[in-house]
Scaffold this active site. Structure first.
Site, PDB file in Angstrom:
ATOM      1  N   LYS A  52       0.712  -1.155   0.157  1.00 43.96           N
ATOM      2  CA  LYS A  52       0.084  -0.184  -0.219  1.00 43.96           C
ATOM      3  C   LYS A  52       0.766   1.287   0.089  1.00 43.96           C
ATOM      4  CE  LYS A  52      -3.699  -2.527   2.159  1.00 43.96           C
ATOM      5  NZ  LYS A  52      -4.364  -2.926   3.570  1.00 43.96           N
ATOM      6  N   GLN A  96      -4.244  -1.586   9.839  1.00 43.99           N
ATOM      7  CA  GLN A  96      -4.194  -2.990   8.957  1.00 43.99           C
ATOM      8  C   GLN A  96      -4.888  -4.091   9.813  1.00 43.99           C
ATOM      9  OE1 GLN A  96      -3.174  -3.554   5.666  1.00 43.99           O
ATOM     10  NE2 GLN A  96      -4.178  -5.699   6.244  1.00 43.99           N
ATOM     11  N   ASP A 119     -11.237   2.462   4.462  1.00 49.18           N
ATOM     12  CA  ASP A 119     -11.754   1.264   4.334  1.00 49.18           C
ATOM     13  C   ASP A 119     -13.104   0.916   4.503  1.00 49.18           C
ATOM     14  OD1 ASP A 119      -9.518  -0.769   4.214  1.00 49.18           O
ATOM     15  OD2 ASP A 119      -9.015  -0.836   6.244  1.00 49.18           O
TER      16      ASP A 119
END
Ligand code: NDP
Length: 294
Positions: A52, A96, A119
């Site tokens: 990422k 994460q 997200d």
């Protein structure tokens, strides 16, 4: 002719669009910024975070990687999120998953400013998805699956879609997305899970079969109707001594067996995986644009 759905190549097109968007935003005096927070040392999580961050840097975004030790307390993590919520250079925040066991993941998600929740896990964004309000953020993997179907002109309107898996990250939001009113939705969606009875028969009804189970090669050709489209979200590490990493990645679908009867299928790797990162960058650009109109 069976088609391999090339997520890698589609993701490169999406990222090229993102690169142009980033340039345009920079001309307007703002640089999209993504903060990725990693707690602990899980090797798969480290690999995801690394890719990422590399993608952000390559496209000219501002990228902030915060690596915290396994022992980080819930309170310390919430403090970091609070700082990021108040950092005007950061438009997207991602913690994460999965965090260590002592961290309450839902409290972490709640702490993220919904306007920076790229997200799409915050209840406000989940509600917007359910309400079909386009101002919210949709989770990246479902968004990537939908984009792949669109790019390959696979019509979801009236199609029987079966999704195996009901997680909040993949199965459930993907069901909401594909059943929503609109040209990229309008599907008749069935969601199966570990308590589903007669899974094989249900899957065989699918025009579009989507696997998000987390078990290597779980779906075989017995689950697939001839001519169906198969989207394999699974990413599973299996031991492989012939690989220099000691493992290889396989999906939730038995690719070789299923490829013989389906009309199109995503490979693993190179299918849904690269789309997830591309949609994350796209969500970060959306968050940055939104911040301009605040
Ligand atoms: P979860 O473990 O959260 O969910 C798995 C789902 O599969 C659950 O709903 C579970 O049912 C269901 N399931 C488990 N066993 C069976 C069974 N025997 N029969 C039917 N259903 C079953 O996984 P995620 O949704 O987070 O991830 C799924 C897969 O996708 C994983 O391989 C993961 O690595 C991958 N993934 C890939 C991404 C990408 O970028 N390509 C991003 C995110 C995930 P129940 O709810 O009843 O337990």
């Amino acid at each position: 002719m069976m088609k391999i759905i090339n997520g890698k190549s589609i993701s490169e097109n999406v990222l090229e669009e993102c690169r142009i968007d980033v340039e345009n935003l920079k001309e307007q005096g703002v640089k999209p910024g993504l903060a990725v927070v990693l707690v602990g040392n899980d090797p798969a999580s480290k690999a995801y975070v690394g890719s990422k961050v590399r993608t952000c840097i390559k496209l000219g975004l501002h990228s902030l990687k915060i690596e915290l030790p396994e022992s980080t307390s819930q309170e310390e993590l919430l403090k970091v999120i609070d700082q990021l919520n108040n950092d005007s250079e950061i438009h997207g925040i991602l913690v994460q998953s999965p965090p260590p066991n002592h961290i309450d993941e839902s409290a972490v998600v709640l702490a993220i400013d919904p306007a920076k929740d790229v997200d799409g896990f915050h209840p406000e964004n989940v509600a917007k998805l359910a309400l079909e309000d386009p101002s919210g953020f949709v989770p990246c993997t479902p968004l990537g699956c939908q984009r792949l179907l669109a790019e390959y002109s696979i019509d979801t309107n009236g199609a029987n879609v079966v999704i195996v898996g009901r997680s909040m990250i993949v199965g459930k939001p993907l069901a909401l997305l594909l059943m929503a009113k609109g040209p990229l939705g309008n599907a008749t969606v069935t969601v199966a899970h570990s308590r589903t009875k007669g899974l094989e028969k249900i899957c065989k009804e699918a025009d579009i079969l989507i696997a998000a189970v987390g078990r290597p090669k779980f779906l075989s050709r017995e689950h697939v109707k001839e001519g169906a489209v198969v989207i394999d979200v699974g990413i599973n590490r299996v031991d492989d001594n012939s690989s220099n990493k000691g493992y290889r990645l396989v999906g939730d679908v038995d690719f070789e067996g299923v490829a013989e009867i389906c009309s199109a299928i995503t490979p693993v790797p190179g299918g849904v995986g690269p789309m997830t990162i591309a949609m994350l960058i796209s969500n970060t650009i959306k968050a940055c644009r939104n911040s301009l109109s605040d």
